[in-house]
Scaffold this active site. Structure first.
Site, PDB file in Angstrom:
ATOM      1  N   SER A 145     -40.637  -4.664   4.270  1.00 37.28           N
ATOM      2  CA  SER A 145     -40.166  -5.176   5.558  1.00 37.28           C
ATOM      3  C   SER A 145     -41.340  -5.871   6.243  1.00 37.28           C
ATOM      4  CB  SER A 145     -39.684  -4.016   6.432  1.00 37.28           C
ATOM      5  OG  SER A 145     -39.465  -4.455   7.755  1.00 37.28           O
ATOM      6  N   TYR A 158     -39.276   4.667  10.179  1.00 36.53           N
ATOM      7  CA  TYR A 158     -38.873   3.554   9.316  1.00 36.53           C
ATOM      8  C   TYR A 158     -40.051   2.635   9.011  1.00 36.53           C
ATOM      9  CZ  TYR A 158     -36.732  -0.764   7.777  1.00 36.53           C
ATOM     10  OH  TYR A 158     -36.438  -1.886   7.059  1.00 36.53           O
TER      11      TYR A 158
HETATM   12  N1  LIG Z   1     -31.572  -5.729   7.853  1.00 32.09           N
HETATM   13  C1  LIG Z   1     -32.832  -6.002   8.173  1.00 32.09           C
HETATM   14  O1  LIG Z   1     -33.122  -6.604   9.194  1.00 32.09           O
HETATM   15  C2  LIG Z   1     -33.957  -5.597   7.256  1.00 32.09           C
HETATM   16  C3  LIG Z   1     -35.238  -6.077   7.518  1.00 32.09           C
HETATM   17  C4  LIG Z   1     -36.287  -5.711   6.686  1.00 32.09           C
HETATM   18  C5  LIG Z   1     -36.037  -4.884   5.598  1.00 32.09           C
HETATM   19  N2  LIG Z   1     -34.778  -4.435   5.376  1.00 32.09           N
HETATM   20  C6  LIG Z   1     -34.581  -3.588   4.207  1.00 32.09           C
HETATM   21  O2  LIG Z   1     -33.617  -4.170   3.373  1.00 32.09           O
HETATM   22  C7  LIG Z   1     -32.862  -3.137   2.718  1.00 32.09           C
HETATM   23  C8  LIG Z   1     -31.380  -3.309   3.024  1.00 32.09           C
HETATM   24  O3  LIG Z   1     -31.198  -3.372   4.401  1.00 32.09           O
HETATM   25  P1  LIG Z   1     -29.757  -3.349   5.099  1.00 32.09           P
HETATM   26  O4  LIG Z   1     -29.853  -4.094   6.350  1.00 32.09           O
HETATM   27  O5  LIG Z   1     -28.712  -3.731   4.119  1.00 32.09           O
HETATM   28  O6  LIG Z   1     -29.712  -1.796   5.493  1.00 32.09           O
HETATM   29  P2  LIG Z   1     -28.652  -0.676   5.283  1.00 32.09           P
HETATM   30  O7  LIG Z   1     -29.238   0.531   5.938  1.00 32.09           O
HETATM   31  O8  LIG Z   1     -27.333  -1.110   5.726  1.00 32.09           O
HETATM   32  O9  LIG Z   1     -28.534  -0.598   3.694  1.00 32.09           O
HETATM   33  C9  LIG Z   1     -29.035   0.301   2.913  1.00 32.09           C
HETATM   34  C10 LIG Z   1     -28.085   0.580   1.729  1.00 32.09           C
HETATM   35  O10 LIG Z   1     -28.642   1.728   1.114  1.00 32.09           O
HETATM   36  C11 LIG Z   1     -27.612   2.692   0.928  1.00 32.09           C
HETATM   37  N3  LIG Z   1     -28.190   4.023   0.946  1.00 32.09           N
HETATM   38  C12 LIG Z   1     -28.590   4.744   2.027  1.00 32.09           C
HETATM   39  N4  LIG Z   1     -29.059   5.932   1.643  1.00 32.09           N
HETATM   40  C13 LIG Z   1     -28.973   5.962   0.281  1.00 32.09           C
HETATM   41  C14 LIG Z   1     -29.323   6.928  -0.699  1.00 32.09           C
HETATM   42  N5  LIG Z   1     -29.833   8.118  -0.367  1.00 32.09           N
HETATM   43  N6  LIG Z   1     -29.119   6.615  -1.998  1.00 32.09           N
HETATM   44  C15 LIG Z   1     -28.577   5.423  -2.349  1.00 32.09           C
HETATM   45  N7  LIG Z   1     -28.231   4.485  -1.473  1.00 32.09           N
HETATM   46  C16 LIG Z   1     -28.429   4.753  -0.161  1.00 32.09           C
HETATM   47  C17 LIG Z   1     -26.624   2.434   2.052  1.00 32.09           C
HETATM   48  O11 LIG Z   1     -25.346   3.000   1.761  1.00 32.09           O
HETATM   49  C18 LIG Z   1     -26.635   0.922   2.132  1.00 32.09           C
HETATM   50  O12 LIG Z   1     -25.728   0.375   1.216  1.00 32.09           O
HETATM   51  C19 LIG Z   1     -33.444  -1.832   3.197  1.00 32.09           C
HETATM   52  O13 LIG Z   1     -34.462  -1.407   2.320  1.00 32.09           O
HETATM   53  C20 LIG Z   1     -34.036  -2.209   4.536  1.00 32.09           C
HETATM   54  O14 LIG Z   1     -35.054  -1.319   4.920  1.00 32.09           O
HETATM   55  C21 LIG Z   1     -33.735  -4.759   6.177  1.00 32.09           C
END
Ligand SMILES: NC(=O)c1ccc[n+]([C@@H]2O[C@H](COP(=O)([O-])OP(=O)(O)OC[C@H]3O[C@@H](n4cnc5c(N)ncnc54)[C@H](O)[C@@H]3O)[C@@H](O)[C@H]2O)c1
Length: 254
Positions: A145, A158
């Site tokens: 991130s 986080y």
């Molecule tokens: N959305 C953003 O702005 C952003 C920015 C930087 C980084 N990220 C990173 O990108 C990735 C995806 O982000 P997102 O926005 O889709 O977030 P999100 O929290 O919606 O998605 C995470 C996914 O992981 C799954 N998950 C959660 N716990 C789990 C577990 N124990 N085992 C297996 N799967 C599990 C969830 O069901 C979901 O499908 C993450 O690593 C997040 O940290 C997101």
């Protein structure tokens, strides 16, 4: 010729949010994709199979924080597809976390974030890497991130977990280089994913300030990440390892 023809990828957290876009993009480049999530990804796998062929995708329920669940995922993936070329460590506790002051974070939530975001990536590597090492090739993409670079406030567990992912990537790349395995991190800025938009606290805290902090002053969407993801999964990045590529429209000067 698609860039990932003949390759097999695992996308953790691939059922929802940004992960489902990763799964679709890898399949569109010819990879066969195992979607692993605690949420149901069977409809997504079926949609990918319809678009790209019956063998293009499968779904298995997996909790990345649980070693038995991870071991079972890797075993089933090997049986179904015979190899693993690409691992996308995307699963995380993010969208469901609501921002708060550092002192207000419950210890149980802190531990859960570390268990999923950090231990989960380690467990996936622990079970997938031996298969890659045997074939002396593989691509590990840890989703980081931009938040640890910026020191984003009000999301302390986080942001700390994602800082760990950057360090994990750098150190692991040194151990896996001799096996021809690339280990990199794709670090998105704030992305308007469907799951992220469900949590209005994030939208209120981040959307406008983040947009203003960018060189490109616009919102970002999952599609903005896909070129970098495919690059890191493909032979185009064969001499790139231990890096964290920040894809955030120029908010962070890495
Ligand atoms: N959305 C953003 O702005 C952003 C920015 C930087 C980084 N990220 C990173 O990108 C990735 C995806 O982000 P997102 O926005 O889709 O977030 P999100 O929290 O919606 O998605 C995470 C996914 O992981 C799954 N998950 C959660 N716990 C789990 C577990 N124990 N085992 C297996 N799967 C599990 C969830 O069901 C979901 O499908 C993450 O690593 C997040 O940290 C997101």
């Amino acid at each position: 010729m698609p860039r990932l023809a003949g390759k097999v990828a695992i996308v953790t957290g691939g059922a929802k949010g940004i992960g489902c876009h990763y799964a679709r993009a890898l399949a569109a480049e010819g990879a066969r994709v195992m979607i692993a999530d605690i949420e149901d990804g069977s409809a997504l796998a079926a949609a990918i199979a319809q678009a790209h062929g019956a063998d293009a995708a499968a779904f298995m329920r997996c909790d990345v924080s649980d070693e038995k669940s991870v071991a079972a995922l890797v075993e089933v993936t090997m049986k179904r597809f015979g190899q693993i070329d690409v691992l996308v460590n995307n699963a995380a506790l993010y969208a469901k976390l609501s921002p708060r002051k550092f002192i207000e974070w419950d210890v149980d939530i802190w531990d859960r974030v570390m268990a999923i975001n950090v231990r989960g990536s380690f467990l996936m590597v622990r079970h997938v890497a031996p298969h890659m090492m045997e074939r002396r090739s593989g691509k590990i993409i840890n989703i980081g991130s931009g938040a640890p670079y910026k020191g984003v406030p009000r999301m302390l567990p986080y942001v700390t977990s994602k800082g760990a992912i950057i360090a994990f990537t750098r150190a692991l790349s040194r151990e896996l280089g001799e096996y021809g395995i690339n280990v990199n991190s794709l670090s998105p800025g704030y992305i308007l994913s469907d799951t992220g938009l469900e949590n209005t606290a994030h939208v209120e805290d981040e959307r406008i300030p983040v947009r203003n902090s960018r060189a490109f002053k616009r919102d970002a969407y999952p599609e903005d990440l896909l070129g970098t993801l495919v690059y890191l999964a493909s032979g185009d990045s064969n001499f790139v390892t231990g890096q964290s590529i920040v894809v955030d429209g120029g908010a962070v000067n890495n």
